[in-house]
Design a protein around this motif. Sequence first.
Motif, PDB file in Angstrom:
ATOM      1  N   ALA A  87       0.837  -1.210   0.000  1.00 49.39           N
ATOM      2  CA  ALA A  87       0.000   0.000   0.000  1.00 49.39           C
ATOM      3  C   ALA A  87       0.869   1.256   0.000  1.00 49.39           C
ATOM      4  O   ALA A  87       0.570   2.232  -0.696  1.00 49.39           O
ATOM      5  CB  ALA A  87      -0.936  -0.017   1.209  1.00 49.39           C
ATOM      6  N   ASN A  88       1.966   1.230   0.772  1.00 48.80           N
ATOM      7  CA  ASN A  88       2.900   2.366   0.786  1.00 48.80           C
ATOM      8  C   ASN A  88       3.471   2.644  -0.591  1.00 48.80           C
ATOM      9  O   ASN A  88       3.562   3.783  -1.030  1.00 48.80           O
ATOM     10  CB  ASN A  88       4.065   2.078   1.749  1.00 48.80           C
ATOM     11  N   GLU A  89       3.882   1.547  -1.252  1.00 46.70           N
ATOM     12  CA  GLU A  89       4.465   1.683  -2.599  1.00 46.70           C
ATOM     13  C   GLU A  89       3.452   2.298  -3.565  1.00 46.70           C
ATOM     14  O   GLU A  89       3.770   3.228  -4.311  1.00 46.70           O
ATOM     15  CB  GLU A  89       4.917   0.305  -3.098  1.00 46.70           C
ATOM     16  N   LEU A  90       2.219   1.782  -3.539  1.00 47.94           N
ATOM     17  CA  LEU A  90       1.193   2.305  -4.450  1.00 47.94           C
ATOM     18  C   LEU A  90       0.857   3.761  -4.131  1.00 47.94           C
ATOM     19  O   LEU A  90       0.629   4.569  -5.028  1.00 47.94           O
ATOM     20  CB  LEU A  90      -0.079   1.441  -4.378  1.00 47.94           C
ATOM     21  N   TYR A  91       0.870   4.090  -2.829  1.00 47.70           N
ATOM     22  CA  TYR A  91       0.573   5.472  -2.416  1.00 47.70           C
ATOM     23  C   TYR A  91       1.659   6.425  -2.927  1.00 47.70           C
ATOM     24  O   TYR A  91       1.374   7.504  -3.436  1.00 47.70           O
ATOM     25  CB  TYR A  91       0.447   5.553  -0.892  1.00 47.70           C
ATOM     26  N   GLN A  92       2.902   5.992  -2.803  1.00 48.27           N
ATOM     27  CA  GLN A  92       4.012   6.835  -3.299  1.00 48.27           C
ATOM     28  C   GLN A  92       3.923   7.037  -4.799  1.00 48.27           C
ATOM     29  O   GLN A  92       4.180   8.127  -5.305  1.00 48.27           O
ATOM     30  CB  GLN A  92       5.356   6.187  -2.951  1.00 48.27           C
ATOM     31  N   LYS A  93       3.557   5.973  -5.522  1.00 53.44           N
ATOM     32  CA  LYS A  93       3.408   6.094  -6.978  1.00 53.44           C
ATOM     33  C   LYS A  93       2.297   7.080  -7.308  1.00 53.44           C
ATOM     34  O   LYS A  93       2.416   7.873  -8.240  1.00 53.44           O
ATOM     35  CB  LYS A  93       3.086   4.732  -7.602  1.00 53.44           C
ATOM     36  N   GLN A  94       1.206   6.992  -6.547  1.00 53.78           N
ATOM     37  CA  GLN A  94       0.054   7.887  -6.777  1.00 53.78           C
ATOM     38  C   GLN A  94       0.427   9.340  -6.529  1.00 53.78           C
ATOM     39  O   GLN A  94       0.050  10.223  -7.287  1.00 53.78           O
ATOM     40  CB  GLN A  94      -1.080   7.521  -5.809  1.00 53.78           C
ATOM     41  N   THR A  95       1.156   9.577  -5.429  1.00 54.82           N
ATOM     42  CA  THR A  95       1.390  10.956  -5.012  1.00 54.82           C
ATOM     43  C   THR A  95       2.608  11.573  -5.671  1.00 54.82           C
ATOM     44  O   THR A  95       2.590  12.747  -6.029  1.00 54.82           O
ATOM     45  CB  THR A  95       1.535  11.039  -3.474  1.00 54.82           C
ATOM     46  N   SER A  96       3.685  10.777  -5.873  1.00 51.33           N
ATOM     47  CA  SER A  96       4.869  11.411  -6.455  1.00 51.33           C
ATOM     48  C   SER A  96       5.203  10.855  -7.831  1.00 51.33           C
ATOM     49  O   SER A  96       6.218  11.201  -8.427  1.00 51.33           O
ATOM     50  CB  SER A  96       6.073  11.233  -5.518  1.00 51.33           C
ATOM     51  N   GLY A  97       4.343   9.979  -8.330  1.00 51.33           N
ATOM     52  CA  GLY A  97       4.512   9.494  -9.701  1.00 51.33           C
ATOM     53  C   GLY A  97       5.535   8.388  -9.880  1.00 51.33           C
ATOM     54  O   GLY A  97       5.625   7.794 -10.941  1.00 51.33           O
TER      55      GLY A  97
END
Length: 370
Positions: free
Chosen positions: A252-262
Motif C-alpha cells: 500500500a505504501n508503494e502504491l501510495y508513493q506512486k500515486q502521489t509522487s509518480g
Amino acid sequence: MHTDNDIYKEIRPYNDDEVSGAIQRLVNDKEFTTAILNYRFPQFSGVLGWLLIPLIKRFLINKWSNVKTVEDVQRQVSKYMHATINQSCDGVTCTGLDKLDPNKAYLFVSNHRDIAMDPAMVNWCMFQKKFSTVRIAIGDNLLKKPCATELMRLNKSFIVKRSAKAPREVLKSLGLLSSYISNSLETGNPVWIAQKEGRAKDGNDKTDPTILKMFFMEGRKRKQSFTEFMPSLNIVPIAISYENDPCDVAKANELYQKQTSGSYEKGELEDIDSIIQGIVGQKRRIHVSFGDVIKDPIETPEELAVEIDRQITANYRLFPANYIAAGIEHDSVTPEEKAKFDEKLSPLPLGVATILKDMYAYPARKQLES
C-alpha cells in the motif's frame, strides 16, 4: 551427461547429478553463510561473527550430507514448509485437486500475491496429495545474488530472463522459455507460473495475455494454430487467498508513493525483505483453489486470459477482511473481525489506509460483479 537438456542449461533447475555441487557452492558462499549467521545468531553477527562461520559451514555440511537428489531437496523443503506453516498461519486448505490426475503434468497459471509463498503453497498441497511438485518460473530480477540462484535452482525453479532488453535477445529468451515449458510438460513435469509479471499489489488478479503468447511461441514453431496447441498444455488456473497479507502495508505504501509522487524507488534489498516477510509474517488462514483444465478450443490469448480470470475470480476464497473492506454483509463478519481490521488501518496515513482497504475489497467486489 544431460545432452537432451543442455539447450536449457542456462535456465533450467538442477538435475540430480548437480545437487551436490550446488550445495558445496552454497556452503562456501560467504554471503550465504553470513546471512544464516545474522538470521540464526543475530547477537553474534558483529565482531565475533567470523569465528562462527566455520561452525555454520560444518553445521550445513552435516545437515545436508544426505541431500543428493532433487527429491531429497523437496523432502527437506517440505520439512521447512511444515515449520513455516505452523508458525506463520492458522492452517492451509485446498480444493480442486481431486478433479486432477496425479499422473498428468499441468501448466498451473496462478494469481500472484507473494513471491515465495505462492508456489510453495501450491507445492505443499500437491506434496500432501501425492502429486509431483511443480517446476517454478522465477524472474531473474530476484536472483541478483549467486546464492539465491543456487537455492532456487535446487528447488525446481527455472529462470525467466526479464533483464534481457534488446528485442532479438528478448525473443530468443522467450522462445527458449516457451520450448522449456512444453518440454517440461511433455516429460511429465508440472509447471507453475504467475498470471502476470510482479505481484498484484492492488488486489486485482489479472492475467497478462503476453504470458499466454509466450506459451504459444512453441506451438507456432511447430506450425500449429492457437486453438490446436493450447489445449495440449493442460492449463489449470489457481486462486491463492491469504486471509492476511504480511506485505500489505508495504504494498500500500508503494502504491501510495506512486500515486502521489509518480514514481517509487525500490531499495536494493527490498525483494529479499518481501520474501522473508512473506514467509515469516502472520498470514492467518490460506486457501489454494485449483480450477478446471482449460480444454475448450479458445481462439486468442485475450480470450484465454478472460477464461483464466473468470476461474480465479470465482474460486478466490473470501475471508472476513475481504467482506469488511468491501462493506458487504456476511455471516463470517464478527465484531472481533471488524475490530481486527480497524486495528490494522488505524495507525496508517489516510491515503495508505484507503489503498490497503481497496486491496482487500477488490476480490470480494469482483466476485459480486461476475
